[in-house]
Design a protein around this motif. Structure first.
Motif: not given
Ligand code: FAD
Length: 387
Positions: A75-102
């Protein structure tokens, strides 16, 4: 003496180091390998699935028996937080058709480089070729290229990984240092051995798509691969824990067609035709699926259409644990406080895959490692501030 010692430089340990250094504490990260994050980099070879964009209650279910204990951490560090963390390190992310985030670049190296640079800027010191060997009183002991050394720290985070892919550093040997606190390691997300008949040779390496795999309670629509060693790939990994525990694998080769539809289509093919031709013409069953049907179905008494819907493969042996994507077992939660601190050793926390939880592939593993690393790192920082 540094404030915090983190042992193990995978995603869990680096996240613990991140929050500890952000709170203003001096941190040393020590790893036995020549560089940090080797398994993380290997995960990047298949695209680096960081998390899965699912509603939290659904996401948490992937952690099975450990769901309840991990719930506050996720709850404290879920999917949205992981994406935001990667983006804060300069790595854009995308969500694939099966909802997996890369990460958009589909690899780990730019993210790891940015993360290590960020940690260095916050004063984190990295020590490589330092293999943790246990304790000397309250101090951690290491074998290093300069001989054995002892390190004193006010708090220590153990982030030593599971027991697979030992060539990347995660060899599980640390379990000997935590007697009576570790559940035995078991492979998770692994392939299975099949001793193929000769006719399968032409299909080795082929991807099998569009099937439904069932083992016990687990169901998967993922792809899998017929390899020279047996069956592997995401679809198999998803049901592998149930297969490991004895459930037979049932493959529905045409999950979007009913048994009746299949029977009707097969009956519509007139004239003398081989079974293989009928399957190809009536059902457009590709060659690897036809080969699997022959391999696993030829001794079955079921009708052809029944076998297509429920090709049952008796118990297969898992590939060796060292080849598994991840491992279950590790430090038991009853040996830890809610903060992930060892009850037997004040100020020593355990995080990541070395804890006794498991999840299917799909980004749950890295998300779980980051979430537990952050949780214990914050608790350790709080301990430093209040002691
Ligand atoms: C091929 C492959 C693909 C994967 N793909 C994905 C994916 O796409 N998505 C996903 O979520 N997960 C994936 N995973 C799993 C994921 O990589 C791991 O779950 C994750 O790396 C575990 O993180 P960790 O920090 O707990 O441990 P690790 O990353 O294993 O790090 C542990 C560290 O501890 C060090 N260490 C161990 N013992 C000692 C010692 N005695 N002294 C000092 N250091 C020590 C090791 O050298 C290592 O660097 C994949 C794994 C593999 C093998």
């Amino acid at each position: 003496m540094s404030d915090a010692l983190v042992i193990g430089g995978g995603p869990a340990g680096l996240m613990a180091a991140d929050v500890l250094s952000a709170a203003g504490h001096s941190v040393v990260v020590a790893d036995a390998m020549p560089t940090m994050g080797r398994k993380f980099l290997m995960a990047g070879k298949s695209g680096l699935n960081l998390t899965k964009a699912e509603p939290l209650p659904v996401f948490k279910q992937a952690y099975g028996a450990a769901q309840e204990v991990l719930s506050p951490m996720i709850s404290a560090f879920g999917p949205n937080d992981v994406s935001a963390w990667a983006e804060a390190l300069g790595q854009t992310v995308f969500t694939g058709s099966t909802a997996r985030v890369f990460p958009t670049v589909m690899k780990a190296s730019p993210l790891l480089r940015a993360w290590l640079a960020h940690l260095s800027q916050h004063g984190v010191r990295f020590e490589t070729h330092w293999r943790w060997t246990g304790w000397d009183g309250d101090d951690a002991t290491f074998d290093t290229p300069d001989g054995p050394i002892t390190i004193a720290a006010k708090v220590t985070v153990l982030a030593l990984g599971g027991a697979s892919w030992s060539r990347l550093g995660s060899n599980g040997q640390w379990a000997g240092q935590l007697p009576d606190q570790v559940a035995p390691f078991k492979p998770v997300n692994m392939g299975f051995e099949v001793s193929w008949s000769d006719h399968m040779t032409a299909h080795l390496g082929a991807a099998v798509k569009g099937c439904k795999l069932t083992a016990g309670e687990r169901v998967s629509r993922g792809e899998f691969v017929v390899s020279s060693k047996g069956l592997e790939g995401g679809g198999i990994y998803s049901v592998s824990a149930a297969m490991r525990d004895g459930a037979p694998l049932v493959i529905d080769l045409l999950p979007d067609m009913s048994v009746e539809e299949i029977a009707t289509k097969l009956a519509a093919i007139k004239g003398k035709q081989s079974v293989s031709n009928k399957l190809r013409k009536a059902l457009k069953l590709d060659s690897v699926k036809r080969a699997l049907l022959n391999e696993f179905g030829r001794n079955s008494d079921l009708s052809l259409h029944e076998k297509i819907k429920g090709l049952t493969i008796p118990q297969l042996s898992p590939r060796p644990i060292d080849e598994a994507i991840s491992t279950a077992g590790g430090v038991r939660f009853d040996a830890l406080t809610d903060d992930l601190m060892l009850k037997s050793r004040e100020g020593v926390y355990c995080v990541g895959e070395m804890l006794d939880w498991a999840a299917p592939t799909g980004g749950y593993l890295i998300n779980g490692c980051l979430a537990t690393g952050r949780w214990a790192g914050l608790a350790a920082a709080h301990r430093l501030q209040t002691s």
